[in-house]
Enzyme design. Structure first.
Site, PDB file in Angstrom:
ATOM      1  N   GLU A  89      46.557  -9.021  22.206  1.00  0.00           N
ATOM      2  CA  GLU A  89      46.007  -7.927  21.411  1.00  0.00           C
ATOM      3  C   GLU A  89      46.904  -7.606  20.211  1.00  0.00           C
ATOM      4  OE1 GLU A  89      43.252  -5.871  21.783  1.00  0.00           O
ATOM      5  OE2 GLU A  89      42.420  -6.718  23.623  1.00  0.00           O
ATOM      6  N   HIS A 144      41.611  -4.745  20.042  1.00  0.00           N
ATOM      7  CA  HIS A 144      42.011  -5.031  18.667  1.00  0.00           C
ATOM      8  C   HIS A 144      41.490  -6.391  18.239  1.00  0.00           C
ATOM      9  CE1 HIS A 144      44.853  -2.176  20.355  1.00  0.00           C
ATOM     10  NE2 HIS A 144      45.081  -1.736  19.130  1.00  0.00           N
ATOM     11  N   LYS A 171      39.333   3.255  22.161  1.00  0.00           N
ATOM     12  CA  LYS A 171      39.948   2.937  20.869  1.00  0.00           C
ATOM     13  C   LYS A 171      39.646   1.497  20.479  1.00  0.00           C
ATOM     14  CE  LYS A 171      44.356   1.842  18.741  1.00  0.00           C
ATOM     15  NZ  LYS A 171      45.760   1.470  19.030  1.00  0.00           N
TER      16      LYS A 171
END
Length: 253
Positions: A89, A144, A171
């Site tokens: 990530e 991400h 997130k």
């Protein structure tokens, strides 16, 4: 239970300042700098950047907890998000899957983290989320993409999957290749915000996506990462400037 709460509200986004220290000396320096962050800011400690985890030894949860204790003592009034970002990530260190879950467990058990980050695609994500919740510590599930911006529907699906997995905050950070990609991230944020029962943190990285770090709250993003010192991701802006911009954008809301 954590000593602080991480309060997130898209109507008044929280500034989160990254702490990227490699050792105790830098931890002290970073804490001193973070103490000068705008009022109400939180801190994210990037555990994967700490030398015990970057030296190839796999890291010891006890060392991470000791460092967190030191950081919490230096920042007694600041909520701390404890994050171990794996290389998958975009992080700087790697540990075995079982060790990842054990680290999250130890950080949560300390009571010093306001929340812990769990990568929702990690093979031990379910175990790590359950461990944090056993200690009453909220989980920021994260994802991400440093290469591209997925389609709107995919971003929405990932944020929804994080909530389904038990996250307390969802997130996602993506990399734009065009202005249209930035619009895609904001569109996905607004769509999911209308349905989500948990706070969202979303951002488009790099210089092109910097506008999302200031204006994301209007679309449903409840926090933004801004620097007092070294950045932890592309496109992070200085905290003082972000605070001023947020105050202008959210005045009267």
């Amino acid at each position: 239970m954590p000593r602080h709460q991480l309060r997130l509200d898209a109507s008044s986004p929280t500034i989160i300042v990254p702490i990227t220290a490699r050792d105790v000396t830098e931890l002290d320096q970073s804490a001193a700098a973070s103490a000068a962050a705008p009022a109400g800011a939180a801190a994210e400690w990037r555990v994967d950047l700490f030398t015990p985890f970057t030296d190839g030894g796999g890291g010891d949860p006890a060392q991470a907890v000791a460092a967190l204790e030191r950081l919490a003592g230096l920042l007694p009034n600041t909520p701390i998000l404890a994050t171990f970002r794996t290389t998958a990530e975009g992080g700087s260190a790697e540990i075995a899957a079982d060790s990842y879950a054990a680290l999250i467990d130890a950080l949560a058990a300390s009571g010093l983290a306001a929340a812990v980050d769990v990568e929702y695609r990690h093979p031990q994500a379910d175990r790590a989320i359950a461990a944090a919740h056993r200690h009453g510590v909220p989980v920021v599930a994260s994802n991400h993409d440093f290469d591209a911006t997925p389609p709107t529907e995919e971003i929405v699906a990932r944020l929804e999957a994080m909530e389904t997995a038990g996250a307390d905050v969802a997130k996602i950070a993506v990399m734009p290749r065009s202005a249209a990609d930035v619009v895609t991230l904001l569109d996905a944020t607004e769509r999911r915000y209308r349905q989500a029962r948990i706070p969202l943190i979303t951002m488009s990285m790099g210089a092109l996506g910097a506008v999302t770090r200031i204006g994301g709250g209007a679309f449903g993003s409840a926090a933004t990462f801004a620097t007092v010192g070294a950045a932890s991701a592309p496109g992070q802006l200085p905290a003082d400037g972000v605070r001023a911009a947020l105050d202008l954008l959210h005045r009267g809301r």
